[in-house]
Design a protein around this motif. Structure first.
Motif, PDB file in Angstrom:
ATOM      1  N   ASP A  28       0.302   0.945  -5.007  1.00 49.69           N
ATOM      2  CA  ASP A  28      -0.244   2.295  -4.879  1.00 49.69           C
ATOM      3  C   ASP A  28       0.677   3.227  -4.108  1.00 49.69           C
ATOM      4  OD1 ASP A  28      -2.484   1.588  -6.290  1.00 49.69           O
ATOM      5  OD2 ASP A  28      -3.611   1.002  -4.512  1.00 49.69           O
ATOM      6  N   ASN A  29       1.735   2.700  -3.522  1.00 49.07           N
ATOM      7  CA  ASN A  29       2.630   3.514  -2.712  1.00 49.07           C
ATOM      8  C   ASN A  29       3.828   4.035  -3.496  1.00 49.07           C
ATOM      9  OD1 ASN A  29       1.124   3.338  -0.381  1.00 49.07           O
ATOM     10  ND2 ASN A  29       2.166   1.514   0.352  1.00 49.07           N
ATOM     11  N   VAL A  64      -3.116   9.882  -2.883  1.00 53.05           N
ATOM     12  CA  VAL A  64      -1.692   9.688  -2.621  1.00 53.05           C
ATOM     13  C   VAL A  64      -1.459   9.508  -1.125  1.00 53.05           C
ATOM     14  CG1 VAL A  64       0.574  10.829  -2.640  1.00 53.05           C
ATOM     15  CG2 VAL A  64      -0.897  10.956  -4.651  1.00 53.05           C
ATOM     16  N   SER A  65      -0.655   8.525  -0.770  1.00 52.88           N
ATOM     17  CA  SER A  65      -0.342   8.282   0.640  1.00 52.88           C
ATOM     18  C   SER A  65       0.395   9.484   1.215  1.00 52.88           C
ATOM     19  CB  SER A  65       0.538   7.036   0.788  1.00 52.88           C
ATOM     20  OG  SER A  65      -0.113   5.892   0.286  1.00 52.88           O
ATOM     21  N   VAL A  97       7.808  12.054  -2.877  1.00 55.57           N
ATOM     22  CA  VAL A  97       8.694  11.075  -3.506  1.00 55.57           C
ATOM     23  C   VAL A  97       7.901  10.274  -4.516  1.00 55.57           C
ATOM     24  CG1 VAL A  97      10.060   8.989  -3.143  1.00 55.57           C
ATOM     25  CG2 VAL A  97      10.267  10.898  -1.544  1.00 55.57           C
ATOM     26  N   ASP A  98       8.380  10.252  -5.746  1.00 55.71           N
ATOM     27  CA  ASP A  98       7.731   9.505  -6.827  1.00 55.71           C
ATOM     28  C   ASP A  98       8.695   8.441  -7.341  1.00 55.71           C
ATOM     29  OD1 ASP A  98       6.343   8.545  -8.971  1.00 55.71           O
ATOM     30  OD2 ASP A  98       6.276  10.434 -10.085  1.00 55.71           O
ATOM     31  N   GLU A 158      10.655   4.811   3.058  1.00 55.49           N
ATOM     32  CA  GLU A 158      10.307   3.656   3.888  1.00 55.49           C
ATOM     33  C   GLU A 158       8.869   3.211   3.615  1.00 55.49           C
ATOM     34  OE1 GLU A 158      13.102   4.099   7.853  1.00 55.49           O
ATOM     35  OE2 GLU A 158      11.248   5.276   7.768  1.00 55.49           O
ATOM     36  N   VAL A 159       7.975   4.178   3.481  1.00 58.21           N
ATOM     37  CA  VAL A 159       6.573   3.854   3.190  1.00 58.21           C
ATOM     38  C   VAL A 159       6.440   3.219   1.807  1.00 58.21           C
ATOM     39  CG1 VAL A 159       4.278   4.827   2.768  1.00 58.21           C
ATOM     40  CG2 VAL A 159       5.632   5.645   4.703  1.00 58.21           C
TER      41      VAL A 159
END
Length: 282
Positions: A28-29, A64-65, A97-98, A158-159
């Motif tokens: 999901d990230n 979305v995170s 960011v995708d 990073e996430v």
């Protein structure tokens, strides 16, 4: 029965190819959003930024995170580069960011709001940090230089990958952004021309594994002639320092790329196995 099994296998392979982008996990990230803290704390500003991301990336931001990039985080980097100190009401730039968009790194910048840093500058700095995949979107609710956005972009990676970018690499990439931004603001050199020049010099320095400062200065001087660009001696020295710093952390960059690759490959292998097991246990 055997015919049905074969058809099922073929369909499974096709489906896997469609839903699992090469080189990325299906967690999901895959999409991560970072807000400048000034933007996050103002509902109108946040709505402006969200609208840009949704319209450009065609993504529903619900679920979305997201993270907030604070002035202290930006200052941690800028203090070692320019000595600038930002207040909590000065961090506007935001980024999305995708990782699921494409394999080749692409950057889309809201040129109506980001006044100094161009898409090519972000692209160059991210590649310097060892980042080569994904689609990055950058905007701001008000006009901003865009200098602080790089901290958010790298934080998003990073996430999304669960791999920390070494501080030495972050500092080198941010120094590249700040150095180019200062030259553009203080000279008549266009951002695009400068970015192309820097890319050419970095490529030569990396290919020939050059770490000597004066040699890098000479390469920059020769490249300015090719591009018909006039840079002051001070600008050339600053560019040389920036490129030298990037070259000196190549070991950290390579380690980061290896770790990201290992994580992604491991996640993908597990995802594909689980998906196939689920299909054939129906």
């Amino acid at each position: 029965m055997r015919k049905n099994s074969i058809i099922m296998i073929v369909l499974s392979i096709i489906i896997i190819g469609m839903i699992i982008p090469a080189g990325f996990s299906t967690n999901d990230n895959q999409v991560v959003l970072t807000y400048g803290e000034t933007t996050k704390n103002n509902a109108d500003y946040k709505n402006i930024v969200d609208s840009f991301f949704e319209n450009q990336a065609h993504i529903d931001l619900k679920g979305v995170s997201s993270k907030i990039i604070t002035a202290s985080e930006v200052n941690k980097i800028s203090s070692t580069i320019t000595g600038k100190n930002y207040n909590s009401n000065q961090i506007f730039s935001s980024a999305l960011v995708d990782l699921g968009d494409n394999e080749n790194l692409k950057v889309t910048v809201d040129k109506s709001k980001i006044t100094t840093i161009t898409g090519d500058m972000y692209l160059s700095a991210l590649k310097s940090a060892g980042i080569t995949s994904g689609h990055v979107y950058v905007t701001s609710p008000v006009t901003a230089t865009g200098e602080s956005a790089l901290a958010g972009i790298m934080n998003s990676y990073e996430v999304a990958t669960d791999v920390e970018i070494p501080d030495t690499v972050k500092e080198a990439a941010n120094n590249e952004i700040y150095t180019q931004a200062e030259i553009v603001k203080e000279s008549n050199v266009s951002a695009d021309d400068l970015s192309n020049l820097v890319d050419d010099v970095k490529e030569t320095v990396k290919e020939e594994n050059i770490t000597d400062h004066q040699t890098i200065v000479n390469i920059i001087n020769n490249t300015t002639i090719n591009y018909n660009i006039n840079l002051s001696n001070n600008d050339i020295e600053n560019l040389a320092d920036s490129i030298e710093q990037i070259q000196n952390v190549q070991g950290d960059i390579n380690s980061y790329q290896t770790e990201v690759s290992d994580v992604m490959n491991s996640t993908n292998d597990t995802s594909e196995t689980d998906f196939l097991d689920g299909l054939f246990n129906q």
